[in-house]
Design a protein around this motif. Structure first.
Motif, short mmCIF file in Angstrom:
data_model
loop_
_atom_site.label_atom_id
_atom_site.label_comp_id
_atom_site.label_asym_id
_atom_site.label_seq_id
_atom_site.Cartn_x
_atom_site.Cartn_y
_atom_site.Cartn_z
N SER A 135 51.49 15.72 47.25
CA SER A 135 50.80 15.64 45.96
C SER A 135 49.87 14.44 45.87
O SER A 135 49.01 14.37 44.99
CB SER A 135 51.83 15.54 44.83
N LYS A 137 50.63 11.64 44.84
CA LYS A 137 50.93 10.95 43.59
C LYS A 137 52.06 9.94 43.81
O LYS A 137 52.89 10.09 44.70
CB LYS A 137 51.35 11.95 42.51
N ASP A 138 52.07 8.92 42.95
CA ASP A 138 53.14 7.92 42.95
C ASP A 138 53.27 7.23 44.31
O ASP A 138 54.38 6.94 44.76
CB ASP A 138 54.48 8.56 42.56
N SER A 206 41.59 11.60 46.07
CA SER A 206 41.82 11.63 44.61
C SER A 206 40.54 12.02 43.87
O SER A 206 39.46 11.91 44.39
CB SER A 206 42.29 10.27 44.13
#
Length: 206
Positions: A135, A137-138, A206
């Protein structure tokens, strides 16, 4: 992330997770050097060689997939860089640990305990981050923590080298032990390189 015309091959993520998991196993083996007599270290070095061979297999599988896949999760150059940097971590751990055996080092300096703890934490954080590549993400907490650990490794390296030069009187011993201390510091640097590659991928995609 850019629009993809066809589904991605998600097996890349499993291979990266496998490579990072092997690094966790390798750093656990490192700590065993502190628990056994010198006569028991050869067996640990052999297990590390086996892990290094398994890591090579995982890296080769990634490269094979890059060459055979029409669509990849992110840029091929980044996949190559991530696979190579993970492999570098394993190579440096295995090669440096082997020097402990080859150089017939007796008592290990106490600083190695801290070096091994830092490398183990770096491996754990890296392994925890790999599934999040799906993903993207994080991930910022991952490279921030790796950077913190690498700074800690740098400080420890300087202190260990200073103590070695200030207190050791056997020149050959100094050369041997500095090679080992430097090798594990290079491994910490390699973990930071992995984090830099991941950060670059996250920014780009991103």
């Amino acid at each position: 992330m850019g629009f993809r015309l066809t589904p991605q091959d998600t097996s890349f993520f499993s291979l990266f997770a496998t490579s990072a998991g092997l690094l966790v196993d390798a750093t656990r083996e490192l700590t065993r050097f502190l628990e056994v007599e010198p006569s028991g270290r050869s067996a640990i070095a052999q297990r590390l060689r086996d892990l290094e061979h398994a890591a090579d297999d995982s890296t080769h599988e990634v490269l094979k997939k890059v060459n055979s896949s029409f669509i990849t999760p992110f840029d091929r150059e980044d996949i190559h860089a991530l696979a190579a940097s993970l492999d570098d971590c394993m190579d440096l751990i295995e090669e440096t640990a082997d020097l402990i055996v080859l150089y017939h080092i007796g008592d290990l300096p106490t600083g190695l305990t801290q070096q091994f703890e830092i490398l183990a934490r770096m491996a754990e954080v890296t392994a925890e981050a790999m599934p999040r590549l799906r993903s993207l993400k994080d991930l910022s907490s991952y490279w921030i923590e790796i950077n913190r650990l690498e700074n800690q490794a740098d400080e420890l390296h300087r202190a260990m080298v200073a103590e070695l030069f200030n207190n050791a009187t056997d020149a050959v011993y100094v050369i041997k032990l500095k090679g080992i201390i430097d090798g594990f510091e290079d491994a910490a640097d390699a973990f930071e390189k992995v984090a830099h590659v991941v950060e670059g991928i996250a920014v780009k995609e991103s």
